[in-house]
Design a protein around this motif. Structure first.
Motif, PDB file in Angstrom:
ATOM      1  N   ASP A 184       0.786  -1.286   0.274  1.00  0.00           N
ATOM      2  CA  ASP A 184      -0.061  -0.025   0.163  1.00  0.00           C
ATOM      3  C   ASP A 184       0.935   1.094  -0.078  1.00  0.00           C
ATOM      4  O   ASP A 184       1.820   1.411   0.708  1.00  0.00           O
TER       5      ASP A 184
ATOM      6  N   GLY B  64     -18.600  -0.307  -2.032  1.00  0.00           N
ATOM      7  CA  GLY B  64     -19.548   0.742  -1.954  1.00  0.00           C
ATOM      8  C   GLY B  64     -19.686   1.335  -0.738  1.00  0.00           C
ATOM      9  O   GLY B  64     -18.817   1.279   0.131  1.00  0.00           O
TER      10      GLY B  64
ATOM     11  N   SER C 238     -11.528   2.564   4.518  1.00  0.00           N
ATOM     12  CA  SER C 238     -11.682   1.601   5.617  1.00  0.00           C
ATOM     13  C   SER C 238     -11.185   2.188   6.776  1.00  0.00           C
ATOM     14  O   SER C 238     -11.646   1.821   7.953  1.00  0.00           O
TER      15      SER C 238
HETATM   16  C1  FAD Z   1     -18.156   8.314   4.858  1.00  0.00           C
HETATM   17  C2  FAD Z   1     -18.179   6.707   4.677  1.00  0.00           C
HETATM   18  C3  FAD Z   1     -18.886   5.966   5.677  1.00  0.00           C
HETATM   19  C4  FAD Z   1     -18.790   4.604   5.542  1.00  0.00           C
HETATM   20  N1  FAD Z   1     -19.742   3.778   6.231  1.00  0.00           N
HETATM   21  C5  FAD Z   1     -19.705   2.441   6.155  1.00  0.00           C
HETATM   22  C6  FAD Z   1     -20.316   1.587   7.166  1.00  0.00           C
HETATM   23  O1  FAD Z   1     -21.056   2.182   7.896  1.00  0.00           O
HETATM   24  N2  FAD Z   1     -20.582   0.236   6.627  1.00  0.00           N
HETATM   25  C7  FAD Z   1     -19.795  -0.184   5.713  1.00  0.00           C
HETATM   26  O2  FAD Z   1     -19.926  -1.366   5.531  1.00  0.00           O
HETATM   27  N3  FAD Z   1     -19.040   0.447   4.962  1.00  0.00           N
HETATM   28  C8  FAD Z   1     -19.070   1.728   5.020  1.00  0.00           C
HETATM   29  N4  FAD Z   1     -18.365   2.578   4.052  1.00  0.00           N
HETATM   30  C9  FAD Z   1     -17.727   1.940   2.871  1.00  0.00           C
HETATM   31  C10 FAD Z   1     -16.643   1.361   3.311  1.00  0.00           C
HETATM   32  O3  FAD Z   1     -15.789   2.185   4.040  1.00  0.00           O
HETATM   33  C11 FAD Z   1     -15.749   0.903   1.970  1.00  0.00           C
HETATM   34  O4  FAD Z   1     -16.603   0.193   0.904  1.00  0.00           O
HETATM   35  C12 FAD Z   1     -14.369   0.162   2.200  1.00  0.00           C
HETATM   36  O5  FAD Z   1     -13.706   0.714   3.310  1.00  0.00           O
HETATM   37  C13 FAD Z   1     -13.733  -0.027   1.091  1.00  0.00           C
HETATM   38  O6  FAD Z   1     -12.324  -0.965   1.508  1.00  0.00           O
HETATM   39  P1  FAD Z   1     -11.400  -1.092   0.255  1.00  0.00           P
HETATM   40  O7  FAD Z   1     -10.343  -1.953   1.141  1.00  0.00           O
HETATM   41  O8  FAD Z   1     -12.099  -1.532  -0.844  1.00  0.00           O
HETATM   42  O9  FAD Z   1     -10.853   0.339  -0.126  1.00  0.00           O
HETATM   43  P2  FAD Z   1     -10.125   1.310   0.625  1.00  0.00           P
HETATM   44  O10 FAD Z   1     -10.291   1.296   2.109  1.00  0.00           O
HETATM   45  O11 FAD Z   1     -10.145   2.720  -0.295  1.00  0.00           O
HETATM   46  O12 FAD Z   1      -8.676   0.877   0.340  1.00  0.00           O
HETATM   47  C14 FAD Z   1      -7.816   0.721  -0.782  1.00  0.00           C
HETATM   48  C15 FAD Z   1      -6.379   0.899  -0.424  1.00  0.00           C
HETATM   49  O13 FAD Z   1      -5.538   0.566  -1.689  1.00  0.00           O
HETATM   50  C16 FAD Z   1      -4.488   1.568  -1.602  1.00  0.00           C
HETATM   51  N5  FAD Z   1      -3.901   1.604  -3.049  1.00  0.00           N
HETATM   52  C17 FAD Z   1      -4.612   2.280  -3.889  1.00  0.00           C
HETATM   53  N6  FAD Z   1      -3.716   2.237  -5.208  1.00  0.00           N
HETATM   54  C18 FAD Z   1      -2.647   1.638  -4.774  1.00  0.00           C
HETATM   55  C19 FAD Z   1      -1.398   1.440  -5.571  1.00  0.00           C
HETATM   56  N7  FAD Z   1      -1.253   1.667  -6.985  1.00  0.00           N
HETATM   57  N8  FAD Z   1      -0.382   0.547  -5.079  1.00  0.00           N
HETATM   58  C20 FAD Z   1      -0.582   0.388  -3.649  1.00  0.00           C
HETATM   59  N9  FAD Z   1      -1.634   0.786  -2.941  1.00  0.00           N
HETATM   60  C21 FAD Z   1      -2.794   1.448  -3.626  1.00  0.00           C
HETATM   61  C22 FAD Z   1      -4.863   2.900  -0.954  1.00  0.00           C
HETATM   62  O14 FAD Z   1      -3.807   3.556  -0.491  1.00  0.00           O
HETATM   63  C23 FAD Z   1      -6.097   2.243  -0.015  1.00  0.00           C
HETATM   64  O15 FAD Z   1      -5.268   2.110   1.369  1.00  0.00           O
HETATM   65  C24 FAD Z   1     -18.061   3.872   4.197  1.00  0.00           C
HETATM   66  C25 FAD Z   1     -17.636   4.801   3.418  1.00  0.00           C
HETATM   67  C26 FAD Z   1     -17.465   6.096   3.695  1.00  0.00           C
HETATM   68  C27 FAD Z   1     -16.832   6.836   2.586  1.00  0.00           C
END
Ligand code: FAD
Length: 385
Positions: A34, A343, A43
């Motif tokens: 990351d 999402g 997250s």
């Molecule tokens: C305000 C808000 C409230 C929410 N509330 C809820 C809730 O109550 N319940 C629920 O279930 N969900 C909720 N969500 C949704 C949830 O937070 C997200 O769907 C989830 O965290 C996404 O996780 P992820 O691991 O897919 O993405 P992310 O958490 O965005 O992680 C992706 C990671 O990839 C890394 N990355 C990207 N490109 C690269 C690269 N080229 N090289 C290395 N690393 C890279 C980034 O740095 C990041 O750390 C909420 C979201 C928001 C915005």
């Protein structure tokens, strides 16, 4: 069983870290990379709610996966807490939905019916009159006409839960490293390595879990990854009188849920603002978003005007057009998998996503109900070759 020795996961959000955890449980050591640190995206800043009964695609195509993941979380949380040594405040909560309008009352009745008819024993609901609400929750606006107290949703601190997945995986041999993936090395129909700024990391399977940045990997895999960022702002208030209240919401006031948290703060929000033209340009909270949230929550709990604003956070949900996640292998590379598009339910879906990918990588199949989540569903405009 496939002969997998080295899996690389791009992205240390909850999707990537849960995948590393479930792989580790199956004896596979992964490398998670990351460029910003564990849980530095959504997250680390989400509201941390696990509501498997209501939302986009629920009831509907997301229902089965949502309920599966909710139950998976609850079944692993004790072990995960012990394995990681991290208390992520996992708990079952109550939700008080209250009504100001006839439309609210209809929605409230729907919430009551859904919670009441759900077979899972955690869920139940109770209809409340105005007097009952005023007696039990005197801080709620006296204009509220009725309410439903819905029990059974779960909640956690999503930053700590992501850290727990990562830490437990590390203790079982995973490596988490700070670097940015900038491309892939491929041979025939397989990915053989990840090109980062600092090195090439060889792999015999790859998981792309880059949240809303997953779209950047489209060119690497010759396939459009249709995930867009949906910005959300949350404000955290200090207001002790509300500490013992359940979560509160009014259906006609979206973006203004009230979540009293174990950290002693009242989290309120979240806004939903598309940033299609300038994705990620403004990670700064805005006054407009804060005022929107404040205006709405004061209609629910007027005395929140006495609260102290402690923190405002912004993050980006990885959203697909049908609000279903993208989980599974990609067309051109048989050992490359996607774990994205969670999402507004990405925290809740993380256990199912992590388990499904670990199964697919180690055995080629899974019992996790991911039938609706293949990237092939977007196949009409999938190729970017
Ligand atoms: C305000 C808000 C409230 C929410 N509330 C809820 C809730 O109550 N319940 C629920 O279930 N969900 C909720 N969500 C949704 C949830 O937070 C997200 O769907 C989830 O965290 C996404 O996780 P992820 O691991 O897919 O993405 P992310 O958490 O965005 O992680 C992706 C990671 O990839 C890394 N990355 C990207 N490109 C690269 C690269 N080229 N090289 C290395 N690393 C890279 C980034 O740095 C990041 O750390 C909420 C979201 C928001 C915005």
């Amino acid at each position: 069983m496939n002969k997998t020795t080295q899996t690389v996961i791009i992205g240390a959000g909850i999707a990537g870290c849960a995948t590393a955890y479930f792989l580790a449980k199956q004896g596979i050591k992964s490398t998670v990379i990351d460029n910003n640190g564990i849980a530095s995206g959504a997250s680390g800043y989400s509201a941390g709610g696990l509501n498997p009964l209501v939302g986009h695609g629920i009831p509907g195509k997301l229902s089965e996966l949502a309920m599966y993941s909710y139950q998976k979380h609850l079944s692993i949380w004790d072990d995960l807490q012990q394995e990681s040594g991290i208390d992520f405040d996992g708990r079952i909560i109550d939700l008080l939905q209250v009504s100001l309008t006839d439309t609210d009352t209809k929605q409230m009745q729907r919430t009551f019916d859904i919670f009441q008819s759900t077979v899972h024993p955690n869920f139940s609901a109770e209809l409340l009159t105005r007097t009952q609400i005023q007696n039990r929750y005197p801080l709620i606006n006296s204009s509220v006409t009725s309410g439903v107290l819905a029990s059974g949703n779960a909640a956690c601190d999503s930053y700590k839960l992501t850290l727990a997945f990562a830490t437990a995986a590390e203790k079982m041999g995973a490596v988490i490293t700070s670097d940015e993936a900038i491309g892939l090395l491929t041979k025939g129909g397989s990915v053989t390595g990840v090109q980062t700024h600092n090195s090439i990391i060889p792999c015999d399977s790859l998981v792309i879990a880059m949240g809303p940045w997953s779209v950047n990997a489209s060119e690497w895999i010759n396939t459009s990854i249709p995930v867009t960022p949906l910005k959300g702002q949350i404000i955290r208030l200090n207001y002790p009188p509300l500490d013992t209240y359940p979560d509160i919401e009014i259906p006609s006031l979206p973006e203004a849920s009230i979540h009293p948290k174990p950290d002693g703060l009242i989290w309120c929000g979240a806004t939903k603002m598309e940033e299609m033209n300038e994705p990620f340009s403004s990670k700064q909270p805005t006054d407009h978003a804060r005022n929107t949230i404040m205006e709405k929550i004061l209609q629910i709990v007027p005395s929140l005007d006495q609260s102290e604003l402690v923190l405002q956070t912004v993050c980006f949900r990885p959203v697909t057009e049908d609000w279903l996640p993208i989980v599974g292998s990609v067309r051109d590379y048989s050992n490359c998998y996607l774990a994205t598009g969670g999402g507004e339910k990405g925290v809740m879906l993380s256990s199912a996503i992590g388990e499904a990918l670990a199964d697919l990588i180690t055995t080629g199949s899974t019992n996790v109900p991911i039938a609706n989540t293949s990237i092939q569903r977007f196949s009409k405009n999938i190729s970017i070759k």
